[in-house]
Design an enzyme around this catalytic site. Structure first.
Site, PDB file in Angstrom:
ATOM      1  N   ASN A 114       4.402   7.583   4.140  1.00 48.52           N
ATOM      2  CA  ASN A 114       5.076   7.358   5.421  1.00 48.52           C
ATOM      3  C   ASN A 114       4.717   8.485   6.378  1.00 48.52           C
ATOM      4  OD1 ASN A 114       6.486   5.081   4.629  1.00 48.52           O
ATOM      5  ND2 ASN A 114       8.343   6.194   4.084  1.00 48.52           N
ATOM      6  N   ARG A 130       6.333   1.330   0.272  1.00 52.65           N
ATOM      7  CA  ARG A 130       5.349   2.102  -0.494  1.00 52.65           C
ATOM      8  C   ARG A 130       5.255   1.638  -1.955  1.00 52.65           C
ATOM      9  NH1 ARG A 130       6.833   8.142   0.575  1.00 52.65           N
ATOM     10  NH2 ARG A 130       8.911   7.214   0.486  1.00 52.65           N
TER      11      ARG A 130
END
Length: 777
Positions: free
Chosen positions: A36, A18
């Site tokens: 996620n 990320r």
């Protein structure tokens, strides 16, 4: 300006994915968000450079990430985002993977060595590029509260790093420091805490010749000074492990290179995130190591420090360490503190423990470099549970569970177009290993949300994995497909190399110790014409009796007697009068075994290549009476042969080695060792060096197998030749086979990420069962 939803699947959680996407968004002027969820990573992105953005995601992914797919679709947003943000994890279906554990990275290694850093000397330092993953995770999506780190509340300093997208510890779930993270404890042999710095006390224990039990990533190790023969001998005595080689740990590549022939390929393998044990040839005349580390073997297994804890210990002692599994002989590795104190107190002089729990047992992976390629021999810490892509034609594979074999057990799940081969579990003959096997079946099903529609297993009716497969299938009302052992070996090599479902048949050379044959006999030296759906046995080693059944697996002299009797008859054994070999056999119950074989009593016929290697080893005095671990005679035979692989050794220049005959029996081609035995015994009587004899055997056997395989492949229209089975762990044999097959005009399929031994059986069973299901069989 485009707006898209971008779905990234694969091993993309817990690896800094990320913040990586966040940084790319800044580079390409992308607005939106990344998160996620149960399927992987989801990105909602608005911008003019989405093509470049997606290309960079694929090409520049973090080192531990393994992207399986990136899918894009146009979407509309009610409100246009003003920036790019990282949002909290969301639940969902469990289709994402779990990243394997990774050995300590160079950045963390440098940090813990720097006195000015707050993690200086801290044994649990990690970041998004290294540290525990699979060994601590309990659920997906991968989040701190779903790991064994949930017991440790982050301090303010760690929380600041954890929440900063520009920090390499952003959302590193095992993040810790001396203030808030796990702690070390040093205990004496009775389990009583000892005052002082735990690491210093541990190093002092080893330096004094003691044996230390220490808690690693996936289980306990037993460590001692690898240069101290008394310590190594003491460890062998306490562990009742007389011959099996010990794994070693070296501080760095320079230290390892002083003791073995370290090539660039070996160095790269040692240094990769998986941090496996790497088998390498020992260096003669190097710094002294204890002679009993690997009796009669020329190869040692080395690894670098896998965690900061191991790094500190190696640095404090500045010498190689034995780093072997902490377990009773034959049992699984210990993972819990209380269990370690109970089971390892008879081995260890002291304990170095910590308070971070291990979620599941993960042995050290074992690898080698053979024919210029990485070969995984034991797939465990660092490799499992990374998924394997299925070949073309398997996209519609139904969910399936395959349970492997009896030895080197592993299970395999298939779902969503990929295979997930588990970590090494162990030999199911041991009750505790079987318990771990049952736990793994439940653990993987729960963790990955797997609900199989088909169960697959070996054909052997006596395997405990077969019985478990029958139990699961019956309880759930699922179809059960039993797969012939060597067909599974060949299929595992086919699938790993991407051989398509509807590709041409492959000629497989499957060499191992034992596998239940389609005719009910014991196979092990097979040439098979294989597709995923079908298999035809075209050839094999000439079958000989296995006198005493399983006893012959433990006592190589029995296989020698069977081979000599098969080659010359019971009354014409050409053994030199008064020779060592004659005297050794004379001390055994030869007449009894000859009678058993003649009457077929407890003497099943076998075409096993493993037993042939045992017999040749016994002829040269290697593990003649009894082996103390699987493959001992064959490993010693390979090491002996390597002594003759020298440019100056003119006696070893016969590249084709001893002759083997080719027979035809019942429409099968049979490789007959009788001519080899005549030549070998003649050389033995003439005083030819044992190393030369061992090499000539390897050369002759490789030539016989390769020549027959090429002939059968040509006659039956095979599209490739595949090499598999546990005997392919013999690096010398594999190199000779690859050399002989180099000009065959066909691709040669070998195994790299999937073990060629029984650790890869479940993968082969899985693709065969899927192929048959897709065909409607």
């Amino acid at each position: 300006m485009q707006t898209e939803e971008i779905r990234v699947r694969g091993l993309v959680q817990g690896v800094g994915f990320r913040p990586f996407v966040w940084q790319l968004a800044a580079r390409f002027g992308i607005r939106g968000e990344v998160l996620n969820d149960g399927e992987g990573v989801l990105i909602r992105a608005t911008g003019d450079q989405l093509d470049d953005f997606c290309r960079a995601i694929l090409e520049e992914a973090p080192p531990l990430a393994r992207i399986r797919s990136l899918d894009r679709r146009a979407i509309d947003l009610d409100v246009s985002p003003s920036g790019f943000s990282i949002v909290e994890t969301k639940g969902g279906t469990k289709r994402t993977g779990v990243t394997p554990d990774a050995q300590v990275c160079s950045a963390c290694r440098a940090e813990i060595a720097e006195p000015a850093e707050r993690r200086h000397g801290y044994a649990f330092t990690n970041c998004t590029h290294c540290g525990p993953r699979f060994s601590i995770v309990d659920a997906i999506p991968y989040d701190r509260m779903a790991t064994r780190m949930r017991a440790f509340i982050m301090c303010d300093a760690c929380k600041t790093e954890y929440e900063n997208p520009a920090d390499r510890r952003f959302h590193a779930q095992p993040i810790a420091c001396p203030t808030c993270g796990p702690k070390l404890t040093f205990l004496d042999r009775q389990g009583a805490p000892v005052d002082g710095d735990p690491l210093t006390l541990a190093a002092e224990t080893i330096a004094a010749g003691g044996i230390l039990a220490l808690k690693g990533l996936g289980g306990f190790h037993l460590a001692c000074d690898a240069t101290n023969e008394a310590a190594v001998t003491d460890l062998r005595r306490r562990k009742r492990r007389p011959d099996k080689p010990f794994a070693l740990m070296g501080l760095d590549l320079d230290m390892i290179g002083r003791h073995c022939h370290l090539t660039p390929a070996h160095a790269a393998l040692l240094s990769e995130p998986a941090g496996p044990i790497v088998l390498m040839d020992s260096r003669a005349g190097g710094d002294a190591l204890a002679p009993s580390l690997a009796p009669r073997l020329s190869v040692l297994g080395w690894m670098l420090p896998t965690t900061p804890l191991h790094q500190f210990l190696c640095a404090a002692l500045a010498r190689p360490l034995v780093m072997t599994s902490g377990n009773l002989s034959g049992e699984p590795q210990v993972i819990g503190n209380d269990e370690a104190l109970e089971k390892l107190s008879s081995f260890a002089d002291a304990f170095l423990l910590h308070d971070r729990d291990i979620a599941r047992l993960l042995d050290d992976s074992v690898t080698a470099v053979v024919g210029g390629d990485l070969r995984v021999l034991r797939r465990a810490r660092g490799y499992a549970p990374a998924p394997l892509e299925l070949p073309p034609g398997f996209a519609d594979a139904p969910p399936l569970l395959a349970l492997g074999g009896e030895l080197k057990s592993a299970i395999c799940q298939i779902s969503d177009g990929e295979a997930l081969l588990s970590h090494h579990i162990g030999d199911l003959e041991d009750a505790l290993s079987y318990s771990e096997f049952e736990k793994a079946i439940e653990d993987y099903a729960r963790l990955f949300g797997h609900r199989p529609e088909i169960i697959a297993c070996d054909l052997h009716p006596g395997y405990r994995s077969t019985a478990k497969a029958q139990e699961i299938a019956a309880k759930a009302g699922l179809p059960l497909l039993q797969v012939q052992h060597h067909h599974a070996h060949v299929a595992s090599a086919m699938a790993e190399n991407g051989w398509p479902l509807d590709g041409a048949p492959v000629l497989g050379i499957a060499l191992d110790g034992t596998g239940y044959g389609l005719d009910g006999t014991v196979w092990g030296g097979e040439l098979l014409l294989s597709t995923y759906r079908d298999v035809t046995r075209l050839g094999s080693l000439k079958p000989v009796p296995l006198p005493g059944g399983s006893a012959a697996v433990q006592e190589p002299w029995r296989n020698l007697l069977a081979q000599l009797t098969s080659a010359f008859g019971r009354d014409a054994l050409p053994l030199p009068e008064g020779s060592d070999l004659q005297e050794r056999l004379a001390s055994k119950p030869v007449a009894t075994l000859l009678g058993m074989m003649e009457k077929g009593l407890n003497s099943p016929m076998t075409s096993s290549a493993g037993r042939l290697f045992d017999a040749v080893g016994a002829a040269l005095g290697l593990a003649f009476d009894r082996v103390s671990f699987e493959g001992q005679a064959a490993m010693e035979l390979e090491s002996l042969a390597r002594l003759a692989v020298q440019p100056s050794d003119t006696e070893a220049s016969d590249a084709h080695g001893y002759p083997f005959a080719l027979l035809s029996e019942d429409d099968l081609a049979r490789i007959d060792p009788a001519p080899m035995w005549r030549a070998l015994l003649t050389d033995l009587a003439d005083g030819v060096p044992s190393a030369t004899i061992a090499l000539r055997f390897h050369q002759g056997f490789a030539t016989a197998c390769a020549d027959l395989a090429m002939d059968l492949a040509r006659r039956h229209g095979a599209g490739a030749i595949a090499l598999s089975g546990g005997v392919m762990q013999n690096a010398l044999l594999m190199e000779l086979l690859l050399d002989r097959l180099a000009d065959c005009g066909l691709p040669v399929l070998t195994q790299r990420q999937v073990p060629a031994n029984d650790g890869g059986l479940a993968y082969g069973q899985a693709v065969i069962a899927v192929a048959q299901a897709l065909a409607g069989d």
